[in-house]
Design an enzyme around this catalytic site. Structure first.
Site, PDB file in Angstrom:
ATOM      1  N   PRO A 157       0.829  -1.295   0.018  1.00  0.00           N
ATOM      2  CA  PRO A 157      -0.025  -0.111   0.071  1.00  0.00           C
ATOM      3  C   PRO A 157       0.829   1.492   0.035  1.00  0.00           C
ATOM      4  CG  PRO A 157       0.157  -0.911   2.278  1.00  0.00           C
ATOM      5  CD  PRO A 157       1.134  -1.786   1.510  1.00  0.00           C
ATOM      6  N   TRP A 158       0.272   2.426  -0.144  1.00  0.00           N
ATOM      7  CA  TRP A 158       0.962   3.694   0.223  1.00  0.00           C
ATOM      8  C   TRP A 158       1.499   4.359   1.115  1.00  0.00           C
ATOM      9  CZ3 TRP A 158      -2.276   6.667   2.449  1.00  0.00           C
ATOM     10  CH2 TRP A 158      -3.696   6.414   2.400  1.00  0.00           C
ATOM     11  N   PRO A 183       4.565  -1.868  -6.174  1.00  0.00           N
ATOM     12  CA  PRO A 183       4.298  -0.817  -5.163  1.00  0.00           C
ATOM     13  C   PRO A 183       2.770  -0.319  -5.359  1.00  0.00           C
ATOM     14  CG  PRO A 183       6.152  -0.427  -6.412  1.00  0.00           C
ATOM     15  CD  PRO A 183       5.620  -1.683  -7.012  1.00  0.00           C
ATOM     16  N   ALA A 184       2.247   0.581  -4.601  1.00  0.00           N
ATOM     17  CA  ALA A 184       1.049   1.461  -4.874  1.00  0.00           C
ATOM     18  C   ALA A 184       1.192   2.534  -5.953  1.00  0.00           C
ATOM     19  CB  ALA A 184       0.600   1.801  -3.505  1.00  0.00           C
ATOM     20  N   GLU A 185       0.126   2.638  -6.588  1.00  0.00           N
ATOM     21  CA  GLU A 185       0.076   3.825  -7.511  1.00  0.00           C
ATOM     22  C   GLU A 185       0.713   5.079  -7.051  1.00  0.00           C
ATOM     23  OE1 GLU A 185      -2.194   1.388  -6.808  1.00  0.00           O
ATOM     24  OE2 GLU A 185      -3.510   1.206  -8.530  1.00  0.00           O
ATOM     25  N   SER A 236      -6.336  -2.626   1.625  1.00  0.00           N
ATOM     26  CA  SER A 236      -7.745  -2.654   2.087  1.00  0.00           C
ATOM     27  C   SER A 236      -8.422  -3.902   2.115  1.00  0.00           C
ATOM     28  CB  SER A 236      -8.636  -1.790   1.141  1.00  0.00           C
ATOM     29  OG  SER A 236      -8.533  -2.179  -0.336  1.00  0.00           O
ATOM     30  N   GLU A 257      -2.794  -8.469   5.070  1.00  0.00           N
ATOM     31  CA  GLU A 257      -2.509  -7.387   6.342  1.00  0.00           C
ATOM     32  C   GLU A 257      -3.625  -6.393   5.837  1.00  0.00           C
ATOM     33  OE1 GLU A 257      -1.042  -8.154   8.833  1.00  0.00           O
ATOM     34  OE2 GLU A 257       0.487  -9.510   8.365  1.00  0.00           O
ATOM     35  N   CYS A 291      -2.541   1.622   9.892  1.00  0.00           N
ATOM     36  CA  CYS A 291      -3.337   0.524   9.583  1.00  0.00           C
ATOM     37  C   CYS A 291      -3.945   0.239  11.234  1.00  0.00           C
ATOM     38  CB  CYS A 291      -2.892  -0.761   9.195  1.00  0.00           C
ATOM     39  SG  CYS A 291      -1.216  -1.117   9.838  1.00  0.00           S
ATOM     40  N   GLN A 338      -8.717  10.562  -1.194  1.00  0.00           N
ATOM     41  CA  GLN A 338      -8.593  10.276   0.381  1.00  0.00           C
ATOM     42  C   GLN A 338      -9.148  11.186   1.153  1.00  0.00           C
ATOM     43  OE1 GLN A 338      -8.111   7.245   1.119  1.00  0.00           O
ATOM     44  NE2 GLN A 338      -7.816   7.459   3.399  1.00  0.00           N
ATOM     45  N   GLU A 387     -13.389   1.934   8.555  1.00  0.00           N
ATOM     46  CA  GLU A 387     -12.068   2.646   8.496  1.00  0.00           C
ATOM     47  C   GLU A 387     -12.044   3.968   7.754  1.00  0.00           C
ATOM     48  OE1 GLU A 387      -8.987   0.628   6.601  1.00  0.00           O
ATOM     49  OE2 GLU A 387      -7.440   0.850   8.224  1.00  0.00           O
TER      50      GLU A 387
END
Ligand code: NAD
Length: 483
Positions: A157-158, A183-185, A236, A257, A291, A338, A387
């Site tokens: 994730p980022w 990796p995340a975008e 997610s 995770e 997280c 986000q 979340e």
């Protein structure tokens, strides 16, 4: 503005750096909303090529590499990460917005510690000899061997890319697997630089490959690919479920995770000053994009006003701004979607009848900033159940221990929990009853490479870190010799 290190933007595939025939994606600076650069975005054909390279070296040069040499290579990589800590920290702050003091001061050191911890494991992964009942009257020498799972896709994730990648990469390599990193975008730059260091450390070509790209393309292709034996995913719940479904074709091993809605329980006998400080860190560190963020704060009614005053003051003390400014204590959220999502939850909280204690707004100007925000309310509200992944928390009062535990456990999630108390017996009793993968007592989210990490319920499947990380990246073979 800080000096920007040289950017690496290609795929690291089979030991070579190359563009992708499937195109590029643009990565942005969340503090300014400006584009930083275009990055190669892996397509299905790239994934296929990477799996073939990973498979060849898995059964070839990597299988022939002595376990102790795997440890040497991991330590060499740790040395290079140490050398380039500032570059790695800067790149991570640049594209995902965490403070430089956090990326360079916490995420990168965590990666180094994880690499070194698993370097030590590389030549200590043992099987067992098995006392047994024999075979048709004959004696049997029976033993187990732990073997690598195979080709592992690490989907990251980022919100803390290098740290989370370290949890996947280090045990996988120590155990003799090959790894394809996606990796995340929004946050590929630090991991791409790590690819350069992996090359410099001279891991055999194809042992680690880095394929930035879209989750819907490269991520999907990795999860479906029949040549991938395991997916190690952090992200997610929704994508975790999708990965499980896509992994069914060849029954891949999965470590998932996923997210959390972690409780922090403050009892009346706690050191309130320490509890307030720790709880605020759990709410606002990395702008709440953690997280294990302790976003449900259960407070004994006897100390409710004191805790609320303390948390309000901690929120007011936050300074929003560039991740590179020393005076900044909270950076931006990772992207505009986000930010809108988090602000949407603020609106929802008020609409549901929660009381806004502080924050709730977004400062004028560019960049994806949201103020540290605190509500009081009840555990059944959406802001207590879903979340948010932003700097938004809810404080819920309780009257006795049983009520605190029941409310904390009343959640779809079960990643982490924190207990603040001065009573050792109460600490152990409550820790035992909490439905969570990890419980911190008098400290929010303590962790390290030795301590297994992962969730129960919708927070995930399996564990990373510690010896559990080795178990998760190996298969057991039983050999029985009739003697
Ligand atoms: P996300 O699930 O959107 O994306 C995570 C990764 O999965 C990215 O690399 C993305 O490209 C990829 N992906 C997206 N769709 C995919 C698909 N269909 N198939 C395969 N891969 C796909 O998550 P995010 O928004 O990057 O991260 C935030 C989430 O991660 C939060 O829910 C947070 O709680 C969770 N998280 C959990 C932990 C933990 O240790 N439990 C740590 C950090 C973040």
């Amino acid at each position: 503005m800080t000096n920007i290190p040289q950017l690496t933007t290609d795929l690291f595939l089979g030991g070579h750096w190359m563009g992708s025939s499937a195109g590029t994606l643009t990565t942005y600076n969340p503090a300014t909303a400006e584009a930083i650069t275009d990055i190669a975005a892996a397509g299905e054909a790239d994934v296929d090529q990477a799996v073939r390279a990973a498979t060849t070296v898995l059964h070839g040069e990597w299988a022939a590499t002595a376990p102790s040499m795997r440890g040497v290579l991991l330590n060499k990589l740790a040395d290079l990460v140490e050398r380039d800590a500032q570059i790695l920290g800067t790149l991570e702050s640049l594209d995902m917005g965490a403070l430089l003091s956090v990326t360079q001061g916490f995420f990168v050191p965590d990666l180094i510690a994880t690499l070194r911890y698993y370097a030590g494991w590389a030549d200590k992964i043992n099987g067992h000899t098995l006392p047994n009942n024999g075979y048709m009257g004959q004696s049997v020498l029976s033993y187990t061997i732990r073997e690598p799972v195979g080709v592992i896709a690490a989907i990251v994730p980022w919100n803390s890319p290098l740290m989370v990648l370290g949890w996947k990469l280090a045990p996988a390599l120590a155990s003799g697997n090959t790894v394809i990193v996606k990796p995340a975008e929004d946050a590929s730059l630090s991991i791409l630089h790590l690819g350069k260091l992996i090359e410099e450390a001279q891991f055999p070509a194809g042992v680690v490959q880095v394929l930035p790209g879209r989750g819907s393309v490269a991520g999907e292709a990795l999860a479906k690919h029949l040549g991938v034996h395991k997916v190690s995913f952090t992200g997610s719940v929704e994508v975790g479920r999708r990965i499980l479904r896509n992994s069914a074709g060849n029954l891949k091993r999965t470590t998932l995770e996923l997210g959390g809605k972690s409780p922090q329980i403050i009892f009346g006998d706690a050191d309130i000053e320490a509890a307030v400080m720790g709880t605020a860190a759990g709410l606002f560190l990395n702008s709440g994009q953690v997280c294990a963020a302790g976003t449900r704060v259960f407070v004994h009614r006897s100390v409710l006003d004191t805790v609320l005053d303390g948390l309000r003051a901690a929120a007011s003390a936050q300074v929003l701004g560039s991740p590179f400014e020393e005076t900044t204590t909270m950076g931006p959220l990772v992207n505009s979607a986000q930010k809108e999502r988090v602000l949407g939850y603020v609106t929802k909280g008020s609409a549901e009848g929660a009381t806004l204690v502080t924050g709730g707004g977004s400062p004028e100007g560019t960049g994806h900033f949201v103020e540290p925000t605190l509500f009081t309310g009840t555990n059944d509200m959406a802001i207590a159940r879903e979340e948010i992944f932003g700097p938004v928390g809810i404080v819920v009062p309780f009257d006795d221990d049983a009520e605190a535990v029941a409310q904390a456990n009343n959640s779809d999630y079960g990643l982490a929990a924190t207990v603040w108390t001065g009573d050792v017996s109460r600490a152990h009793e409550v820790a035992a009853k909490l439905q969570a993968g990890a419980v911190g007592v008098n400290g929010w989210a303590p962790g390290g490479p030795q301590m297994p990490w992962g969730g129960v319920k919708s927070s995930g499947l399996g564990r990373e870190l510690g010896y559990e990380g080795i178990l998760a990246d190996t298969e057991v073979k039983t050999v029985s010799v009739i003697v």
